[in-house]
Design a protein around this motif. Sequence first.
Motif, PDB file in Angstrom:
ATOM      1  N   ARG A  93       0.810  -1.216   0.000  1.00  0.00           N
ATOM      2  CA  ARG A  93       0.000   0.000   0.000  1.00  0.00           C
ATOM      3  C   ARG A  93       0.848   1.273   0.000  1.00  0.00           C
ATOM      4  O   ARG A  93       0.314   2.379   0.058  1.00  0.00           O
ATOM      5  CB  ARG A  93      -0.923   0.025   1.230  1.00  0.00           C
ATOM      6  N   MET A  94       2.185   1.082  -0.050  1.00  0.00           N
ATOM      7  CA  MET A  94       3.126   2.209  -0.044  1.00  0.00           C
ATOM      8  C   MET A  94       2.913   3.132   1.158  1.00  0.00           C
ATOM      9  O   MET A  94       2.814   4.349   1.028  1.00  0.00           O
ATOM     10  CB  MET A  94       3.038   2.982  -1.369  1.00  0.00           C
ATOM     11  N   MET A  95       2.803   2.503   2.312  1.00  0.00           N
ATOM     12  CA  MET A  95       2.622   3.246   3.567  1.00  0.00           C
ATOM     13  C   MET A  95       3.988   3.340   4.244  1.00  0.00           C
ATOM     14  O   MET A  95       4.509   2.343   4.733  1.00  0.00           O
ATOM     15  CB  MET A  95       1.603   2.537   4.470  1.00  0.00           C
ATOM     16  N   HIS A  96       4.564   4.521   4.266  1.00  0.00           N
ATOM     17  CA  HIS A  96       5.935   4.686   4.755  1.00  0.00           C
ATOM     18  C   HIS A  96       6.019   5.501   6.047  1.00  0.00           C
ATOM     19  O   HIS A  96       7.104   5.926   6.433  1.00  0.00           O
ATOM     20  CB  HIS A  96       6.788   5.354   3.678  1.00  0.00           C
ATOM     21  N   GLU A  97       4.874   5.715   6.694  1.00  0.00           N
ATOM     22  CA  GLU A  97       4.899   6.466   7.949  1.00  0.00           C
ATOM     23  C   GLU A  97       5.638   5.660   9.024  1.00  0.00           C
ATOM     24  O   GLU A  97       5.399   4.457   9.188  1.00  0.00           O
ATOM     25  CB  GLU A  97       3.479   6.779   8.409  1.00  0.00           C
ATOM     26  N   LYS A  98       6.507   6.337   9.748  1.00  0.00           N
ATOM     27  CA  LYS A  98       7.350   5.654  10.726  1.00  0.00           C
ATOM     28  C   LYS A  98       6.552   5.012  11.849  1.00  0.00           C
ATOM     29  O   LYS A  98       6.960   3.995  12.412  1.00  0.00           O
ATOM     30  CB  LYS A  98       8.372   6.635  11.308  1.00  0.00           C
ATOM     31  N   ARG A  99       5.405   5.604  12.195  1.00  0.00           N
ATOM     32  CA  ARG A  99       4.649   5.090  13.337  1.00  0.00           C
ATOM     33  C   ARG A  99       4.150   3.670  13.090  1.00  0.00           C
ATOM     34  O   ARG A  99       4.092   2.861  14.014  1.00  0.00           O
ATOM     35  CB  ARG A  99       3.473   6.010  13.671  1.00  0.00           C
ATOM     36  N   TYR A 100       3.797   3.347  11.837  1.00  0.00           N
ATOM     37  CA  TYR A 100       3.339   1.995  11.544  1.00  0.00           C
ATOM     38  C   TYR A 100       4.463   0.983  11.777  1.00  0.00           C
ATOM     39  O   TYR A 100       4.261  -0.060  12.408  1.00  0.00           O
ATOM     40  CB  TYR A 100       2.849   1.903  10.100  1.00  0.00           C
ATOM     41  N   HIS A 101       5.643   1.294  11.263  1.00  0.00           N
ATOM     42  CA  HIS A 101       6.778   0.392  11.440  1.00  0.00           C
ATOM     43  C   HIS A 101       7.195   0.323  12.907  1.00  0.00           C
ATOM     44  O   HIS A 101       7.592  -0.738  13.403  1.00  0.00           O
ATOM     45  CB  HIS A 101       7.950   0.859  10.575  1.00  0.00           C
ATOM     46  N   MET A 102       7.093   1.448  13.616  1.00  0.00           N
ATOM     47  CA  MET A 102       7.477   1.471  15.026  1.00  0.00           C
ATOM     48  C   MET A 102       6.562   0.566  15.849  1.00  0.00           C
ATOM     49  O   MET A 102       7.038  -0.242  16.662  1.00  0.00           O
ATOM     50  CB  MET A 102       7.414   2.899  15.560  1.00  0.00           C
ATOM     51  N   PHE A 103       5.243   0.675  15.628  1.00  0.00           N
ATOM     52  CA  PHE A 103       4.316  -0.156  16.389  1.00  0.00           C
ATOM     53  C   PHE A 103       4.424  -1.624  15.986  1.00  0.00           C
ATOM     54  O   PHE A 103       4.239  -2.519  16.826  1.00  0.00           O
ATOM     55  CB  PHE A 103       2.880   0.342  16.208  1.00  0.00           C
ATOM     56  N   ASN A 104       4.737  -1.880  14.732  1.00  0.00           N
ATOM     57  CA  ASN A 104       4.923  -3.263  14.303  1.00  0.00           C
ATOM     58  C   ASN A 104       6.137  -3.886  14.987  1.00  0.00           C
ATOM     59  O   ASN A 104       6.091  -5.034  15.455  1.00  0.00           O
ATOM     60  CB  ASN A 104       5.087  -3.314  12.780  1.00  0.00           C
ATOM     61  N   LYS A 105       7.221  -3.139  15.080  1.00  0.00           N
ATOM     62  CA  LYS A 105       8.411  -3.634  15.775  1.00  0.00           C
ATOM     63  C   LYS A 105       8.161  -3.773  17.275  1.00  0.00           C
ATOM     64  O   LYS A 105       8.670  -4.706  17.914  1.00  0.00           O
ATOM     65  CB  LYS A 105       9.596  -2.694  15.512  1.00  0.00           C
ATOM     66  N   LEU A 106       7.373  -2.842  17.830  1.00  0.00           N
ATOM     67  CA  LEU A 106       7.029  -2.931  19.243  1.00  0.00           C
ATOM     68  C   LEU A 106       6.233  -4.200  19.519  1.00  0.00           C
ATOM     69  O   LEU A 106       6.476  -4.899  20.517  1.00  0.00           O
ATOM     70  CB  LEU A 106       6.218  -1.700  19.659  1.00  0.00           C
ATOM     71  N   GLY A 107       5.284  -4.517  18.633  1.00  0.00           N
ATOM     72  CA  GLY A 107       4.511  -5.743  18.791  1.00  0.00           C
ATOM     73  C   GLY A 107       5.384  -6.978  18.740  1.00  0.00           C
ATOM     74  O   GLY A 107       5.224  -7.911  19.536  1.00  0.00           O
ATOM     75  N   LEU A 108       6.335  -6.995  17.808  1.00  0.00           N
ATOM     76  CA  LEU A 108       7.260  -8.129  17.704  1.00  0.00           C
ATOM     77  C   LEU A 108       8.092  -8.264  18.977  1.00  0.00           C
ATOM     78  O   LEU A 108       8.303  -9.377  19.478  1.00  0.00           O
ATOM     79  CB  LEU A 108       8.172  -7.944  16.492  1.00  0.00           C
TER      80      LEU A 108
END
Length: 233
Positions: A93-108
């Motif tokens: 979806r070409m979503m490059h906002e840092k918050r999405y990646h940050m929360f994904n890494k936090l979940g991991l």
Amino acid sequence: MTCNRFCQYLCGGYAPLPTFLVLNTGGCCIMSYLIAYGQGHIFPIWPNISDTGTRPPESCYFGQLLNISAACAIGILFGVLRYWMIEAYMELRMMHEKRYHMFNKLGLTLITLASIGMSVVANFQETNVDLLHYSGAATLFALGGFYIIVETYISFTLRPLFTSSAVPVIRAFIGVTSLITIAVSVVTSKFAWAAYDADPPAGRNYVKWTSDDAGYYWHVASSGEASFLVLFF
């Protein structure tokens, strides 16, 4: 290999794993209970889950099956696969906002630590190394609850294409209920131990906590809440 292609390669054929994880963890609790009861190691009415996996031979099955669940959660199901599924979706979806990646890494990170806590519970019985056992349980349930909250936020922000609108609501309910249940379980456990220590029975076998022992009903309440947590997780 792009993230999306990697996810397609990694996730292929793994759809039965959530069912396997639930059945394995549930089977662990049921098997250890039946063996412990058959050996006369526990009182049959709602013992603490940890009590059913404390003494051999039930501790062997309890430890092995919980370790399998921990490995499945961290390495295959909620850890790696969930992380890469979300990363692949955001790439698509070409979503490059840092918050999405940050929360994904936090979940991991949270599910990794929670799974390690599960493994600690499995390998360090409460009658042998109680500090590590209870620390592992606290890590498992507390960080597991926060993991559900993080995944709720991710599901909410990525709906409706990645998930349906109902999923974030269900996850939010499970996450909040889990955290509340943890708090109530700790409080009822404190009351149970306070009553038990104030009037300890002859022989003092807290693994086999009977209805004649002081604090028994607080103990049942705490054990029931712990079982409720396992059901949610």
